[in-house]
Every structure is written in structure tokens, then in C-alpha cells.
Design an enzyme around this catalytic site. Structure first.
Site, short mmCIF file in Angstrom:
data_model
loop_
_atom_site.label_atom_id
_atom_site.label_comp_id
_atom_site.label_asym_id
_atom_site.label_seq_id
_atom_site.Cartn_x
_atom_site.Cartn_y
_atom_site.Cartn_z
N GLU A 184 -16.28 6.14 6.71
CA GLU A 184 -15.54 5.45 7.64
C GLU A 184 -15.05 6.40 8.54
OE1 GLU A 184 -11.89 4.65 5.98
OE2 GLU A 184 -12.05 6.89 4.58
N ARG A 207 0.78 -1.01 -0.16
CA ARG A 207 0.19 -0.13 0.04
C ARG A 207 1.04 1.20 -0.03
NH1 ARG A 207 -5.16 0.67 4.62
NH2 ARG A 207 -2.79 1.10 5.97
N LYS A 251 -2.70 6.71 1.59
CA LYS A 251 -2.01 7.12 2.76
C LYS A 251 -1.80 8.14 3.00
CE LYS A 251 -2.49 4.09 7.03
NZ LYS A 251 -3.77 5.01 7.98
N1 PXG Z 1 -9.90 4.64 7.48
C1 PXG Z 1 -8.63 5.77 7.48
C2 PXG Z 1 -8.79 7.27 7.16
C3 PXG Z 1 -7.77 4.92 8.59
O1 PXG Z 1 -6.67 5.97 8.37
C4 PXG Z 1 -8.21 2.78 8.40
C5 PXG Z 1 -9.45 3.11 7.53
C6 PXG Z 1 -8.47 1.37 8.60
O2 PXG Z 1 -7.02 0.35 8.01
P1 PXG Z 1 -5.91 -0.58 8.67
O3 PXG Z 1 -5.28 -0.92 6.89
O4 PXG Z 1 -5.41 0.67 9.70
O5 PXG Z 1 -6.77 -1.34 8.18
C7 PXG Z 1 -7.12 4.01 8.76
C8 PXG Z 1 -5.68 3.76 9.49
C9 PXG Z 1 -4.22 6.24 14.23
C10 PXG Z 1 -3.89 5.77 12.65
O6 PXG Z 1 -3.28 7.17 15.07
C11 PXG Z 1 -5.25 5.48 11.95
C12 PXG Z 1 -4.61 4.79 10.93
C13 PXG Z 1 -3.38 4.35 10.83
C14 PXG Z 1 -2.56 4.40 11.53
C15 PXG Z 1 -2.61 5.34 12.76
O7 PXG Z 1 -5.04 6.97 15.02
N2 PXG Z 1 -6.08 5.07 10.10
#
Ligand code: PXG
Length: 292
Positions: free
Chosen positions: A184, A52, A151
Site C-alpha cells: 500500500e 476499527r 491503526k
Molecule cells: N493505509 C494506511 C497505512 C493508512 O494509514 C489507509 C491505508 C486508508 O484507509 P482508510 O480507512 O482511510 O480508507 C490509511 C489511512 C493522512 C491520513 O493525513 C492518512 C490516513 C488516515 C488519516 C489521515 O495522510 N490513513
């Protein structure tokens, strides 16, 4: 022993881990990141996270000055230096140091750093009792402007949504798209359960394709729980039998209230808890292992 951070090829002390004020990651949010978990010396779904990261980089024409293999080795080196068996990895690549203009061509080399740390999770009682959350006015980015599959370091609208949730006394916010469809949360994907079936919004509407989301879909398949991607409205949320959120930090966390409407019977749902158990069974196995 102080915490070590990997920065541009070297392990440095946390206090020395600094980037320039001319770095375009800071000046313009021009960069990308991944948040990754480590469970019992297993870097969960590392391949998926690196894929990713490189896809985000390709899309924004950012050249990462390391290969996937070199990044994997750097992550392991950092975890070993910090003697971490369980924790959280933040991998960040920025456009690098440039001048006071947007032109990314002025940035000769990308900045890359890896922070590893212990993780602060939601308190365990939230997993048992479930969260109360709200929908908020700030929308997720339009996929036509900034594709949510990238991301990127531009999280300002998600931060605005988080502020709106905090103002409402909640810790998470459901973000909608311009048509009012559910996308989301600020850092988590969302699923509902309706009549025994899992439903999650399609990513093309503007949600990130979360790695936890995909892992939960895999767990559902193994447990023979039907799952589909479908457009969801607030009405669908209010009338769901169960709701849960998924993300690297949260894993899977049940939701029992949305905009003051009780979801199902107001308790963490049976299917949510079954999936959480199945997910926790794969986390120490499904990834890249290392020794300390
Ligand atoms: N939606 C968004 C907008 C994100 O930023 C997810 C979904 C979930 O994705 P994953 O691949 O983690 O299952 C994310 C991921 C934090 C933090 O500190 C948030 C994310 C990643 C790392 C840290 O809140 N978001």
C-alpha cells in the site's frame, strides 16, 4: 469563533488543547487513531471507523473511557461547535499520562481527543491527470511485529517512506513487504485494473483494511466490475492498465506513472474515474447524519 477541540470530555479552544509530556501517546506512540470525513453533514462510514478503533484498542489492551455512542455524540458536538458541514475528523486515543517507563499499567486513564477541521485535498487536476509515484526502500511493518490492522500512532516507517518519495520528487510512495510484494502507500491502499478486473493486495500480507478500500470494492460490485485480492509485484504495477489509490483523505486518486514507467496510456483510466464517480455519489449518504 476559534476552533474547538474535544479533549477528555470537554470542548476547549484550539490553543488550550494540549496533552502532557508524560502522555505515552507522545513518549512511545502508544495509542491509536482514526481519520474520518464529513460530507454535507454526513459522517462517512462512522460505524466502520468506530468498529476499527475499538478493534485496535482491544488488540493493544487499551481501555477507551467512552462508549461508541458517547464518541459519536462527542464528534457531533465538536462538528456543531465548529459549524462544519464538510471536513475532516481526527479521533485519537492514547494510553494516557504515565511515568518514564514503558509499563502501560502506570497510565491510569486513556487520553481521548477529537479534532475537526476543513480538509486540504489534492488539487482537482491530480484527479484528472493522475499522480507519478515511486516504490521506496522502507518496508511496511511486518504483520508479525506490528499488525497493520491496528491503526496505531507508530507511523515512523510510513513517514520514512514519505520522505523517500519526496526525495524522488513524488508525493506518494508504494511500500512493499519483505518479499518485495506490493502492499500500500503511506496513507492509502492501492488497486490495479488489468483486463477490466480490479486487483488489490490481500490485507493479511500487511496492508491496512482501509474503509475507502472496502467502499470501492462495494461500488465495483454494484457496477459489476470483477474484483479480487491477489499478491502483486512491481512488475504487475508497471504493466497494469490502470492504477489508483484509495484513502479517507484522497478518496480515489489515479496513478499514471510508477518508477518512471508509464501506466496504461498515461492518463487517468476509465474504470478509475467511473469508480470515483460512484464513490462520490455515496459519500453524502452513507453514514451518520447531523444538523447544525
Ligand atoms: N493505509 C494506511 C497505512 C493508512 O494509514 C489507509 C491505508 C486508508 O484507509 P482508510 O480507512 O482511510 O480508507 C490509511 C489511512 C493522512 C491520513 O493525513 C492518512 C490516513 C488516515 C488519516 C489521515 O495522510 N490513513
Amino acid at each position: 469563533m476559534g476552533n474547538k477541540v474535544f479533549l477528555d470530555g470537554k470542548l476547549v479552544d484550539r490553543e488550550e488543547a494540549k496533552v502532557s509530556v508524560f502522555d505515552h501517546g507522545l513518549l512511545y506512540g502508544d495509542g491509536i487513531f482514526e481519520g474520518i470525513r464529513v460530507y454535507s453533514r454526513c459522517i462517512f462510514k462512522l460505524k466502520e471507523h468506530l468498529d476499527r478503533l475499538f478493534e485496535s484498542a482491544h488488540s493493544i489492551m487499551l481501555s477507551i473511557p467512552m462508549t461508541k455512542n458517547e464518541i459519536e455524540n462527542a464528534i457531533i458536538k465538536t462538528l456543531k461547535a465548529n459549524r462544519l458541514s464538510d471536513g475532516y475528523i481526527r479521533l485519537v486515543v492514547t494510553r494516557g499520562v504515565g511515568d518514564l517507563g514503558l509499563d502501560p499499567n502506570k497510565c491510569k486513564v486513556a487520553t481521548i481527543f477529537i479534532i475537526t477541521d476543513k480538509i486540504k485535498l489534492y488539487p482537482e487536476e491530480f484527479y484528472r491527470k493522475g499522480l507519478a509515484i515511486v516504490t521506496v526502500p522502507t518496508m511496511r511493518n511486518l504483520p508479525e511485529t506490528l499488525n497493520p490492522s491496528i491503526k496505531s500512532l507508530n507511523y515512523l516507517n510510513n513517514i520514512m517512506a514519505k520522505i523517500e518519495a519526496c526525495n524522488a520528487g513524488c508525493i506518494e510512495a508504494i511500500m512493499l513487504n519483505k518479499d518485495g510484494y506490493v502492499l500500500e502507500c503511506t496513507g492509502d491502499n492501492v488497486f490495479i485494473v488489468k483486463r477490466g478486473k480490479l486487483i488489490t493486495p490481500p490485507t493479511y500480507l500487511g496492508a491496512l483494511e482501509g474503509i475507502t478500500r472496502n467502499a470501492i470494492i462495494e461500488c465495483a460490485k454494484k457496477l459489476k466490475i470483477a474484483c479480487e485480492e491477489r499478491i502483486l509485484t512491481r512488475h504487475d504495477l508497471f504493466n497494469a492498465d490502470e492504477i489508483f489509490l484509495t484513502g479517507t483523505a484522497a478518496e480515489l486518486i489515479p496513478v499514471v506513472e510508477v518508477d518512471k514507467r508509464t501506466i496504461g496510456d498515461g492518463k487517468s483510466g476509465a474504470i478509475s474515474l467511473k469508480l470515483l464517480k460512484a464513490f462520490r455519489a455515496i459519500t453524502p449518504k452513507d453514514g451518520v447524519k447531523y444538523s447544525l
